[in-house]
Design an enzyme around this catalytic site. Structure first.
Site, PDB file in Angstrom:
ATOM      1  CE  LYS A  20      -1.739  -1.085   3.911  1.00 57.46           C
ATOM      2  NZ  LYS A  20      -1.430  -2.277   4.380  1.00 57.46           N
ATOM      3  NE  ARG A  95      -4.643  -0.978  10.172  1.00 54.70           N
ATOM      4  CZ  ARG A  95      -3.333  -0.405   9.510  1.00 54.70           C
ATOM      5  NH1 ARG A  95      -3.496   0.622   8.729  1.00 54.70           N
ATOM      6  NH2 ARG A  95      -2.493  -1.384   9.386  1.00 54.70           N
ATOM      7  NE  ARG A 134       8.046  -2.113   6.117  1.00 55.46           N
ATOM      8  CZ  ARG A 134       6.603  -1.971   6.253  1.00 55.46           C
ATOM      9  NH1 ARG A 134       5.834  -1.755   5.224  1.00 55.46           N
ATOM     10  NH2 ARG A 134       6.280  -2.595   7.579  1.00 55.46           N
ATOM     11  NE  ARG A 167       6.098   0.092  10.035  1.00 52.49           N
ATOM     12  CZ  ARG A 167       5.136  -0.059   9.320  1.00 52.49           C
ATOM     13  NH1 ARG A 167       4.926   0.454   8.109  1.00 52.49           N
ATOM     14  NH2 ARG A 167       4.005  -0.667   9.658  1.00 52.49           N
ATOM     15  NE  ARG A 178       2.249  -4.393  11.382  1.00 50.70           N
ATOM     16  CZ  ARG A 178       3.231  -4.320  10.629  1.00 50.70           C
ATOM     17  NH1 ARG A 178       4.661  -4.872  10.907  1.00 50.70           N
ATOM     18  NH2 ARG A 178       3.175  -3.738   9.235  1.00 50.70           N
TER      19      ARG A 178
HETATM   20  P1  AP5 Z   1       4.822  -1.720   1.966  1.00 49.83           P
HETATM   21  O1  AP5 Z   1       4.496  -0.758   0.626  1.00 49.83           O
HETATM   22  O2  AP5 Z   1       5.625  -0.966   2.743  1.00 49.83           O
HETATM   23  O3  AP5 Z   1       3.580  -2.191   2.459  1.00 49.83           O
HETATM   24  P2  AP5 Z   1       2.329  -1.693   3.315  1.00 49.83           P
HETATM   25  O4  AP5 Z   1       1.149  -2.361   2.601  1.00 49.83           O
HETATM   26  O5  AP5 Z   1       2.284  -0.508   3.224  1.00 49.83           O
HETATM   27  O6  AP5 Z   1       2.720  -2.524   4.456  1.00 49.83           O
HETATM   28  P3  AP5 Z   1       2.661  -1.799   6.059  1.00 49.83           P
HETATM   29  O7  AP5 Z   1       3.525  -2.912   6.968  1.00 49.83           O
HETATM   30  O8  AP5 Z   1       3.068  -0.231   5.981  1.00 49.83           O
HETATM   31  O9  AP5 Z   1       1.013  -1.962   6.373  1.00 49.83           O
HETATM   32  P4  AP5 Z   1       0.193  -1.704   7.707  1.00 49.83           P
HETATM   33  O10 AP5 Z   1      -0.972  -1.654   7.250  1.00 49.83           O
HETATM   34  O11 AP5 Z   1       0.695  -2.970   8.636  1.00 49.83           O
HETATM   35  O12 AP5 Z   1       1.147  -0.663   8.676  1.00 49.83           O
HETATM   36  P5  AP5 Z   1       0.437   0.749   8.921  1.00 49.83           P
HETATM   37  O13 AP5 Z   1       1.889   1.771   8.768  1.00 49.83           O
HETATM   38  O14 AP5 Z   1      -0.553   1.244   8.062  1.00 49.83           O
HETATM   39  O15 AP5 Z   1       5.691  -2.916   1.457  1.00 49.83           O
HETATM   40  C1  AP5 Z   1       6.148  -3.905   2.171  1.00 49.83           C
HETATM   41  C2  AP5 Z   1       7.475  -4.660   1.667  1.00 49.83           C
HETATM   42  O16 AP5 Z   1       7.204  -5.117   0.385  1.00 49.83           O
HETATM   43  C3  AP5 Z   1       8.526  -3.416   1.207  1.00 49.83           C
HETATM   44  O17 AP5 Z   1       9.749  -3.971   1.636  1.00 49.83           O
HETATM   45  C4  AP5 Z   1       8.403  -3.436  -0.136  1.00 49.83           C
HETATM   46  O18 AP5 Z   1       9.688  -2.928  -0.863  1.00 49.83           O
HETATM   47  C5  AP5 Z   1       7.936  -4.674  -0.551  1.00 49.83           C
HETATM   48  N1  AP5 Z   1       6.989  -4.740  -1.796  1.00 49.83           N
HETATM   49  C6  AP5 Z   1       6.374  -3.963  -2.006  1.00 49.83           C
HETATM   50  N2  AP5 Z   1       5.392  -3.903  -3.186  1.00 49.83           N
HETATM   51  C7  AP5 Z   1       5.788  -5.174  -3.773  1.00 49.83           C
HETATM   52  C8  AP5 Z   1       5.692  -5.908  -5.038  1.00 49.83           C
HETATM   53  N3  AP5 Z   1       4.855  -5.646  -5.697  1.00 49.83           N
HETATM   54  N4  AP5 Z   1       6.636  -7.051  -5.044  1.00 49.83           N
HETATM   55  C9  AP5 Z   1       7.496  -7.461  -4.194  1.00 49.83           C
HETATM   56  N5  AP5 Z   1       7.963  -6.715  -3.135  1.00 49.83           N
HETATM   57  C10 AP5 Z   1       7.013  -5.466  -2.829  1.00 49.83           C
HETATM   58  O19 AP5 Z   1       0.362   0.616  10.220  1.00 49.83           O
HETATM   59  C11 AP5 Z   1       1.127   0.357  11.324  1.00 49.83           C
HETATM   60  C12 AP5 Z   1       0.242   0.345  12.605  1.00 49.83           C
HETATM   61  O20 AP5 Z   1      -0.211   1.837  13.030  1.00 49.83           O
HETATM   62  C13 AP5 Z   1      -1.031  -0.524  12.858  1.00 49.83           C
HETATM   63  O21 AP5 Z   1      -0.520  -1.642  13.200  1.00 49.83           O
HETATM   64  C14 AP5 Z   1      -1.860   0.226  13.951  1.00 49.83           C
HETATM   65  O22 AP5 Z   1      -1.303   0.131  15.090  1.00 49.83           O
HETATM   66  C15 AP5 Z   1      -1.654   1.549  13.776  1.00 49.83           C
HETATM   67  N6  AP5 Z   1      -2.513   2.061  12.610  1.00 49.83           N
HETATM   68  C16 AP5 Z   1      -2.518   2.577  11.571  1.00 49.83           C
HETATM   69  N7  AP5 Z   1      -3.540   3.023  10.868  1.00 49.83           N
HETATM   70  C17 AP5 Z   1      -4.589   2.636  11.704  1.00 49.83           C
HETATM   71  C18 AP5 Z   1      -5.867   2.784  11.609  1.00 49.83           C
HETATM   72  N8  AP5 Z   1      -6.572   3.098  10.577  1.00 49.83           N
HETATM   73  N9  AP5 Z   1      -6.532   2.345  12.783  1.00 49.83           N
HETATM   74  C19 AP5 Z   1      -6.206   1.758  13.818  1.00 49.83           C
HETATM   75  N10 AP5 Z   1      -4.637   1.512  13.952  1.00 49.83           N
HETATM   76  C20 AP5 Z   1      -4.019   2.048  12.899  1.00 49.83           C
HETATM   77 MG    MG Z   2       2.618   1.278   4.873  1.00 49.09          MG
END
Ligand code: AP5
Ligand code: MG
Length: 223
Positions: A20, A95, A134, A167, A178
């Site tokens: 994402k 979410r 990552r 992270r 997660r």
């Molecule tokens: P990346 O693009 O970083 O993936 P992502 O989907 O963004 O994964 P996240 O870990 O950021 O998602 P998340 O939803 O858990 O975290 P968030 O920060 O939102 O890619 C991942 C890896 O894959 C990278 O190394 C990349 O290079 C590789 N890659 C990408 N595309 C690829 C491809 N096509 N092929 C191969 N490799 C690829 O949330 C973190 C925390 O914040 C949550 O756990 C929660 O505690 C809190 N939080 C955030 N939002 C909310 C909400 N709305 N409600 C409640 N709590 C929340």
């Molecule tokens: Mg992300």
């Protein structure tokens, strides 16, 4: 990669590691709209030590979701800013069903057009590899992967030379939590938006550039 006139909210939906953030950076740049990642916003609050950051930190470290009311007031505040009038990319929000219902209400007031939801479909067994591999630039937020998309110089960002960091929620046990939180609280949104007829699936297993091309094509289509 020029695209014009997003004019609506675009929601990127998918499990941790689905890509994402990687895609939101590209698509937001192509349309010249803000990339609103609730995870990034919380991480900024944590690093600044704000009251919100202090509440969110232990929850994020356990891999659980931050309570809806805290997320919603932060998002509502952010999308009220003038740079959001032409549309925006939401990455990691909503979410939960209550978050989605609250967002529907906000968007009804703000946009005449329905949101578009892009659902990234990725094999579960890929997600752990993507997340443990990552590395993120501490300056500009560029996303790398030590296995599949390494930087030219280990530990340094190709763009600005920033230090690449992991992270705190990247430990295997936290990642498992997660992924479980996604299945329990977030996956129901796939049906929620499919029923509204606004969701499109994208193959998140393709190479990043191919995924970007597919998302741009989907967003350019008439709904
Ligand atoms: P990346 O693009 O970083 O993936 P992502 O989907 O963004 O994964 P996240 O870990 O950021 O998602 P998340 O939803 O858990 O975290 P968030 O920060 O939102 O890619 C991942 C890896 O894959 C990278 O190394 C990349 O290079 C590789 N890659 C990408 N595309 C690829 C491809 N096509 N092929 C191969 N490799 C690829 O949330 C973190 C925390 O914040 C949550 O756990 C929660 O505690 C809190 N939080 C955030 N939002 C909310 C909400 N709305 N409600 C409640 N709590 C929340
Ligand atoms: Mg992300």
């Amino acid at each position: 990669m020029a695209a014009k006139g997003l004019g609506r909210a675009v929601i990127f939906l998918g499990p941790p590691g689905a890509g994402k953030g990687t895609q939101a950076r590209q698509i937001a740049e192509a349309y010249g709209v803000p990339h609103l990642s609730t995870g990034d916003m919380f991480r900024e609050h944590v690093s600044r030590g704000t009251p919100l950051g202090l509440r969110a930190k232990p929850i994020m470290e356990r891999g659980e979701l931050v309570p809806d009311d805290l997320v919603l007031s932060m998002v509502e505040d952010r999308i009220s800013r003038p740079d959001s009038v032409g549309g925006f990319i939401l990455d990691g929000f909503p979410r939960t069903i209550p978050q989605a219902e609250a967002l529907d209400e906000i968007l009804r007031k703000r946009f005449k057009t329905d949101p578009s939801v892009v659902h990234f479909v990725v094999d579960k067994n890929q997600l752990m590899r993507r997340l443990t591999g990552r590395r993120t630039c501490g300056i500009g937020g560029e996303i790398y992967n030590i296995y599949d998309h390494p930087p030219k110089v280990p530990g340094r960002c190709d763009r600005d030379g920033g230090e690449l960091i992991q992270r705190p929620d990247e430990r295997e046990d936290v990642i498992a939590g997660r992924l479980a939180a996604y299945e329990r609280q977030t996956r129901p949104l796939v049906d929620y938006y499919r029923r509204q007829g606004v969701l499109k699936d994208v193959d998140g297993m393709a190479a990043p550039e191919a995924v970007t091309k597919n998302v741009l094509e989907l967003l350019a289509q008439k709904k």
